[in-house]
Structure formats: structure tokens, C-alpha cells
Design a protein around this motif. Sequence first.
Motif, PDB file in Angstrom:
ATOM      1  N   ASP A 166      -4.366   1.502   1.822  1.00 21.07           N
ATOM      2  CA  ASP A 166      -5.570   2.297   1.564  1.00 21.07           C
ATOM      3  C   ASP A 166      -6.587   2.005   2.671  1.00 21.07           C
ATOM      4  OD1 ASP A 166      -7.042  -0.044   0.906  1.00 21.07           O
ATOM      5  OD2 ASP A 166      -7.014   0.359  -1.238  1.00 21.07           O
ATOM      6  N   PRO A 167      -7.729   2.695   2.702  1.00 24.88           N
ATOM      7  CA  PRO A 167      -8.701   2.481   3.775  1.00 24.88           C
ATOM      8  C   PRO A 167      -9.245   1.051   3.868  1.00 24.88           C
ATOM      9  CG  PRO A 167      -9.117   4.577   2.731  1.00 24.88           C
ATOM     10  CD  PRO A 167      -8.079   3.866   1.890  1.00 24.88           C
ATOM     11  N   ASP A 168      -9.156   0.266   2.774  1.00 27.11           N
ATOM     12  CA  ASP A 168      -9.614  -1.120   2.805  1.00 27.11           C
ATOM     13  C   ASP A 168      -8.506  -2.092   3.202  1.00 27.11           C
ATOM     14  OD1 ASP A 168     -12.415  -0.881   1.924  1.00 27.11           O
ATOM     15  OD2 ASP A 168     -11.526  -0.085   0.100  1.00 27.11           O
ATOM     16  N   GLY A 169      -7.308  -1.577   3.449  1.00 32.26           N
ATOM     17  CA  GLY A 169      -6.186  -2.426   3.855  1.00 32.26           C
ATOM     18  C   GLY A 169      -5.301  -2.899   2.719  1.00 32.26           C
ATOM     19  N   ASN A 170      -5.607  -2.494   1.481  1.00 36.14           N
ATOM     20  CA  ASN A 170      -4.756  -2.875   0.355  1.00 36.14           C
ATOM     21  C   ASN A 170      -3.422  -2.167   0.456  1.00 36.14           C
ATOM     22  OD1 ASN A 170      -6.759  -4.487  -1.140  1.00 36.14           O
ATOM     23  ND2 ASN A 170      -7.832  -2.539  -1.255  1.00 36.14           N
ATOM     24  N   ARG A 171      -2.358  -2.899   0.153  1.00 36.17           N
ATOM     25  CA  ARG A 171      -1.001  -2.387   0.320  1.00 36.17           C
ATOM     26  C   ARG A 171      -0.560  -1.571  -0.900  1.00 36.17           C
ATOM     27  NH1 ARG A 171       1.983  -6.407   3.956  1.00 36.17           N
ATOM     28  NH2 ARG A 171       3.779  -5.940   2.634  1.00 36.17           N
ATOM     29  N   ILE A 172       0.110  -0.438  -0.621  1.00 39.73           N
ATOM     30  CA  ILE A 172       0.643   0.425  -1.667  1.00 39.73           C
ATOM     31  C   ILE A 172       2.117   0.653  -1.361  1.00 39.73           C
ATOM     32  CG2 ILE A 172       0.450   2.625  -2.886  1.00 39.73           C
ATOM     33  CD1 ILE A 172      -2.340   2.910  -1.429  1.00 39.73           C
TER      34      ILE A 172
ATOM     35  N   GLY B 253      -7.208   9.167  -6.134  1.00 36.17           N
ATOM     36  CA  GLY B 253      -7.094  10.387  -6.930  1.00 36.17           C
ATOM     37  C   GLY B 253      -6.299  11.449  -6.197  1.00 36.17           C
ATOM     38  N   ASP B 254      -6.527  11.571  -4.891  1.00 40.64           N
ATOM     39  CA  ASP B 254      -5.783  12.522  -4.084  1.00 40.64           C
ATOM     40  C   ASP B 254      -4.309  12.139  -4.016  1.00 40.64           C
ATOM     41  OD1 ASP B 254      -5.474  14.769  -2.248  1.00 40.64           O
ATOM     42  OD2 ASP B 254      -5.369  13.282  -0.641  1.00 40.64           O
ATOM     43  N   LEU B 255      -4.012  10.855  -3.803  1.00 40.60           N
ATOM     44  CA  LEU B 255      -2.617  10.420  -3.721  1.00 40.60           C
ATOM     45  C   LEU B 255      -1.888  10.582  -5.048  1.00 40.60           C
ATOM     46  CD1 LEU B 255      -2.642   7.131  -1.607  1.00 40.60           C
ATOM     47  CD2 LEU B 255      -2.216   9.477  -0.861  1.00 40.60           C
TER      48      LEU B 255
ATOM     49  N   LEU C  91       2.544   1.553   6.772  1.00 40.81           N
ATOM     50  CA  LEU C  91       2.867   0.229   7.308  1.00 40.81           C
ATOM     51  C   LEU C  91       4.357   0.071   7.574  1.00 40.81           C
ATOM     52  CD1 LEU C  91       0.528  -1.916   5.027  1.00 40.81           C
ATOM     53  CD2 LEU C  91       0.086  -1.053   7.334  1.00 40.81           C
ATOM     54  N   SER C  92       5.188   0.726   6.781  1.00 42.14           N
ATOM     55  CA  SER C  92       6.628   0.760   7.059  1.00 42.14           C
ATOM     56  C   SER C  92       7.187   2.060   6.500  1.00 42.14           C
ATOM     57  CB  SER C  92       7.360  -0.454   6.480  1.00 42.14           C
ATOM     58  OG  SER C  92       7.451  -0.392   5.082  1.00 42.14           O
ATOM     59  N   GLU C  93       8.021   2.697   7.300  1.00 39.81           N
ATOM     60  CA  GLU C  93       8.626   3.967   6.918  1.00 39.81           C
ATOM     61  C   GLU C  93       9.730   3.735   5.885  1.00 39.81           C
ATOM     62  OE1 GLU C  93       9.600   6.468  10.202  1.00 39.81           O
ATOM     63  OE2 GLU C  93       7.562   6.378  10.994  1.00 39.81           O
ATOM     64  N   PRO C  94      10.205   4.809   5.245  1.00 36.93           N
ATOM     65  CA  PRO C  94      11.255   4.640   4.240  1.00 36.93           C
ATOM     66  C   PRO C  94      12.476   3.895   4.789  1.00 36.93           C
ATOM     67  CG  PRO C  94      10.351   6.848   4.113  1.00 36.93           C
ATOM     68  CD  PRO C  94       9.771   6.211   5.347  1.00 36.93           C
ATOM     69  N   HIS C  95      12.911   2.916   4.017  1.00 37.36           N
ATOM     70  CA  HIS C  95      14.084   2.116   4.363  1.00 37.36           C
ATOM     71  C   HIS C  95      14.684   1.564   3.075  1.00 37.36           C
ATOM     72  CE1 HIS C  95      10.809  -0.792   4.039  1.00 37.36           C
ATOM     73  NE2 HIS C  95      11.741  -1.693   3.743  1.00 37.36           N
ATOM     74  N   ASP C  96      15.933   1.148   3.142  1.00 39.07           N
ATOM     75  CA  ASP C  96      16.598   0.561   1.978  1.00 39.07           C
ATOM     76  C   ASP C  96      16.246  -0.919   1.923  1.00 39.07           C
ATOM     77  OD1 ASP C  96      18.290  -0.519   0.038  1.00 39.07           O
ATOM     78  OD2 ASP C  96      19.923   0.844   0.550  1.00 39.07           O
ATOM     79  N   ALA C  97      15.660  -1.334   0.813  1.00 42.39           N
ATOM     80  CA  ALA C  97      15.246  -2.728   0.656  1.00 42.39           C
ATOM     81  C   ALA C  97      16.124  -3.474  -0.347  1.00 42.39           C
ATOM     82  CB  ALA C  97      13.788  -2.795   0.219  1.00 42.39           C
TER      83      ALA C  97
ATOM     84  N   GLY D  89      -2.578  11.698   6.500  1.00 39.43           N
ATOM     85  CA  GLY D  89      -3.163  10.686   7.369  1.00 39.43           C
ATOM     86  C   GLY D  89      -3.248   9.299   6.753  1.00 39.43           C
ATOM     87  N   VAL D  90      -2.515   9.080   5.656  1.00 44.00           N
ATOM     88  CA  VAL D  90      -2.490   7.749   5.040  1.00 44.00           C
ATOM     89  C   VAL D  90      -1.854   6.772   6.026  1.00 44.00           C
ATOM     90  CG1 VAL D  90      -1.516   6.389   3.139  1.00 44.00           C
ATOM     91  CG2 VAL D  90      -2.378   8.699   2.712  1.00 44.00           C
TER      92      VAL D  90
END
Length: 121
Positions: A109-115, A22-24, A93-99, A89-90
Motif C-alpha cells: 500500500d502507499p505506506d509500505g504495508n505488504r499485501i 476500498g478501491d482494491l 513487490l513480487s509478480e505471480p509465482h508458485d510459492a 499503479g499499485v
Amino acid sequence: MTRSVVSIVYVNDAPAAARFYGDLLGMSPSFETPGYITFDLGPGADLGLWSGQFEELSPDVPRTSEVCLAVDGGPDELNATFEQWNSKGVTILSEPHDAGFGLTFLAADPDGNRIRVAPRG
């Protein structure tokens, strides 16, 4: 027939995860029970947070899927989102880059799920 896609993310504590998301997202849940909470992301799209399906999820377990937040506004908006999340403080896992499809970054997230945050199509 009504069509909707609900992306379900398994979490240890649905209310805690709902506060994080909700905060994000800058929004409140659209549906809440003690173990299942959803966010209405727009026509035909919801994010569901579901606890109690797995015991003690750990951020150390590798994940093979991601929830992707598609942002408008190009690189400036994506970089602003990165700076905002980083200041909260999120886990990044990887900073902004061109993909290849545009600028993107990856958080957890705190449970390790990737966003993933990426440009809208």
C-alpha cells in the motif's frame, strides 16, 4: 461469545488508506472515524486502518508482516487480480509465482504495508 479477527494496518492517513483499500477490495468501509476505519470482510473478519499510532510511516522501512487477500477461482482469478492492481499503479513487490501453496504475488500500500494475494486454502 462473539469472535472476530480484526487485522489492523497502521497508516499515515486513514481516509486516504480507506480509499486505496476500498478501491482494491471493491467495497466501502463498514465503520469510520477520522483515524480508524474498518472494512467488513465477512463473518468474523475485518480489516482496520489506524492512523496516529506512529508518526510518518515510510515505505522504506522493512515490514515483517502481511495482510493476505485469499481469492477463489484458481490461477486465472489471481492473475486477473494482479493485472487489475498493476493497471491501477499499485506497487508490486513480487509478480505471480508458485510459492508451494499455489500461485501468489505481493504488493504494497502507499505506506509500505505488504499485501499478499494467494489462493483460498
